[in-house]
Scaffold this motif. Structure first.
Motif, short mmCIF file in Angstrom:
data_model
loop_
_atom_site.label_atom_id
_atom_site.label_comp_id
_atom_site.label_asym_id
_atom_site.label_seq_id
_atom_site.Cartn_x
_atom_site.Cartn_y
_atom_site.Cartn_z
N PHE A 13 0.78 -1.22 0.00
CA PHE A 13 0.00 0.00 0.00
C PHE A 13 0.82 1.28 0.00
O PHE A 13 0.30 2.34 0.27
N HIS A 14 2.09 1.19 -0.31
CA HIS A 14 2.93 2.37 -0.45
C HIS A 14 2.40 3.18 -1.62
O HIS A 14 1.81 2.66 -2.54
N ALA A 15 2.62 4.49 -1.62
CA ALA A 15 2.08 5.36 -2.67
C ALA A 15 2.41 4.85 -4.07
O ALA A 15 1.59 4.91 -4.97
N GLU A 16 3.62 4.38 -4.28
CA GLU A 16 4.00 3.78 -5.55
C GLU A 16 4.47 2.37 -5.25
O GLU A 16 5.64 2.14 -4.99
N GLU A 22 5.86 -13.34 -5.48
CA GLU A 22 4.74 -14.23 -5.73
C GLU A 22 3.90 -14.50 -4.48
O GLU A 22 2.69 -14.54 -4.55
N LEU A 23 4.53 -14.67 -3.33
CA LEU A 23 3.78 -14.91 -2.11
C LEU A 23 2.79 -13.79 -1.87
O LEU A 23 1.66 -14.02 -1.45
N ASP A 24 3.19 -12.57 -2.13
CA ASP A 24 2.29 -11.45 -1.94
C ASP A 24 1.13 -11.49 -2.93
O ASP A 24 0.04 -11.01 -2.62
N GLY A 25 1.34 -12.04 -4.10
CA GLY A 25 0.25 -12.24 -5.05
C GLY A 25 -0.80 -13.16 -4.48
O GLY A 25 -2.00 -12.95 -4.66
N ARG A 26 -0.35 -14.19 -3.76
CA ARG A 26 -1.29 -15.10 -3.09
C ARG A 26 -2.11 -14.35 -2.05
O ARG A 26 -3.32 -14.54 -1.94
N HIS A 27 -1.44 -13.52 -1.28
CA HIS A 27 -2.14 -12.74 -0.26
C HIS A 27 -3.11 -11.75 -0.90
O HIS A 27 -4.19 -11.50 -0.35
N ALA A 28 -2.74 -11.19 -2.03
CA ALA A 28 -3.64 -10.26 -2.72
C ALA A 28 -4.90 -10.98 -3.18
O ALA A 28 -6.02 -10.47 -3.00
N GLY A 84 -8.48 -0.57 -3.95
CA GLY A 84 -8.21 -1.37 -5.13
C GLY A 84 -6.83 -1.97 -5.21
O GLY A 84 -6.46 -2.54 -6.25
N ARG A 85 -6.03 -1.86 -4.16
CA ARG A 85 -4.67 -2.39 -4.24
C ARG A 85 -4.62 -3.90 -4.39
O ARG A 85 -3.76 -4.42 -5.06
N PHE A 86 -5.54 -4.64 -3.73
CA PHE A 86 -5.56 -6.09 -3.91
C PHE A 86 -5.83 -6.42 -5.37
O PHE A 86 -5.14 -7.24 -5.97
N ALA A 87 -6.83 -5.77 -5.95
CA ALA A 87 -7.17 -6.02 -7.35
C ALA A 87 -6.02 -5.61 -8.28
O ALA A 87 -5.72 -6.31 -9.25
N ALA A 88 -5.38 -4.49 -7.97
CA ALA A 88 -4.25 -4.04 -8.80
C ALA A 88 -3.11 -5.03 -8.76
O ALA A 88 -2.47 -5.31 -9.78
N SER A 128 -14.39 -5.81 -10.49
CA SER A 128 -14.19 -6.23 -11.88
C SER A 128 -13.57 -5.11 -12.70
O SER A 128 -12.68 -5.35 -13.52
N GLU A 129 -14.00 -3.87 -12.47
CA GLU A 129 -13.38 -2.73 -13.16
C GLU A 129 -11.91 -2.63 -12.80
O GLU A 129 -11.06 -2.41 -13.66
N ARG A 130 -11.60 -2.80 -11.52
CA ARG A 130 -10.21 -2.71 -11.07
C ARG A 130 -9.37 -3.87 -11.60
O ARG A 130 -8.15 -3.74 -11.73
N LEU A 131 -10.03 -4.99 -11.87
CA LEU A 131 -9.33 -6.13 -12.49
C LEU A 131 -9.20 -5.96 -14.00
O LEU A 131 -8.60 -6.79 -14.66
N GLY A 132 -9.78 -4.90 -14.53
CA GLY A 132 -9.72 -4.65 -15.97
C GLY A 132 -10.72 -5.46 -16.77
O GLY A 132 -10.49 -5.77 -17.93
N LEU A 133 -11.85 -5.78 -16.14
CA LEU A 133 -12.87 -6.59 -16.79
C LEU A 133 -14.13 -5.76 -17.02
O LEU A 133 -14.42 -4.84 -16.27
N ASP A 134 -14.88 -6.12 -18.06
CA ASP A 134 -16.08 -5.37 -18.41
C ASP A 134 -17.34 -6.02 -17.85
O ASP A 134 -17.29 -7.07 -17.20
N ALA A 135 -18.49 -5.40 -18.12
CA ALA A 135 -19.77 -5.89 -17.59
C ALA A 135 -20.10 -7.29 -18.10
O ALA A 135 -20.69 -8.09 -17.37
N GLU A 136 -19.71 -7.59 -19.34
CA GLU A 136 -19.97 -8.93 -19.87
C GLU A 136 -19.18 -9.98 -19.08
O GLU A 136 -19.67 -11.08 -18.83
N ALA A 137 -17.97 -9.65 -18.67
CA ALA A 137 -17.16 -10.57 -17.86
C ALA A 137 -17.82 -10.81 -16.52
O ALA A 137 -17.80 -11.93 -16.00
N VAL A 138 -18.42 -9.77 -15.95
CA VAL A 138 -19.12 -9.91 -14.67
C VAL A 138 -20.28 -10.88 -14.82
O VAL A 138 -20.46 -11.79 -14.00
N THR A 139 -21.05 -10.74 -15.89
CA THR A 139 -22.19 -11.62 -16.14
C THR A 139 -21.72 -13.06 -16.36
O THR A 139 -22.28 -13.99 -15.77
N ARG A 140 -20.69 -13.23 -17.17
CA ARG A 140 -20.15 -14.59 -17.40
C ARG A 140 -19.64 -15.21 -16.11
O ARG A 140 -19.89 -16.38 -15.83
N ALA A 141 -18.93 -14.41 -15.31
CA ALA A 141 -18.37 -14.91 -14.06
C ALA A 141 -19.47 -15.34 -13.10
O ALA A 141 -19.39 -16.39 -12.47
#
Length: 153
Positions: A13-16, A22-28, A84-88, A128-141
């Motif tokens: 969560f640092h500004a940048e 990879e372990l942190d990806g699991r936590h995210a 949105g940091r987890f999603a980012a 879903s927006e933060r994951l870079g996915l659109d409304a159709e992806a939300v419906t499919r998911a």
């Protein structure tokens, strides 16, 4: 142990944010699932079990290791802002198909308690927006999550 979480939160969560190991990806990912479950103000046993099963399946973990990852991520989620940091962190590591699979998992968690709530739908739309996915992806998911058979241990 406390230093590890403080250091991890600082890196997440640092500004940048610096690239995370990879372990942190699991936590995210686990943090996204926990936040999904807690969005409606209830954190049910069914949601916890679903998260553990998803983490065990995704990372080939035994039940104890999956529960440990979830528990660590619960503490991170409790201290993390809703920015949105987890999603980012997940978006930076995964291609579109895998991000959509993450969204399916999030829907599985949201639907696992058998109660649909507006707060969960709104959170999943933002995520879903933060994951870079659109409304159709939300419906499919959502449809994929509704059709999915329960994960067994």
């Amino acid at each position: 142990m406390k230093y590890m979480f403080t250091d991890l939160l600082h890196r997440l969560f640092h500004a940048e944010p610096a690239p995370l190991p990879e372990l942190d990806g699991r936590h995210a990912l686990a943090g996204l699932l926990v936040r999904t479950a807690k969005t409606d103000g209830l954190y049910s046993v069914e949601e916890i079990r679903r998260i553990d099963r998803i983490l065990a399946s995704a990372y080939s973990l035994n039940p104890v290791a999956a529960a440990r990852l979830r528990a660590e991520s619960e503490r991170l989620e409790a201290e993390a802002p809703e920015d949105g940091r987890f999603a980012a962190a997940v978006r930076a590591r995964l291609d579109r198909d895998h991000r959509e699979a993450v969204l399916v998992s999030m829907w599985q968690v949201a639907l696992s308690d058998g109660v649909e709530r507006h707060e969960e739908e709104a959170y999943l739309a933002r995520a879903s927006e933060r994951l870079g996915l659109d409304a159709e992806a939300v419906t499919r998911a959502r449809h994929s999550a509704e059709r999915a058979k329960p994960l067994n241990h």
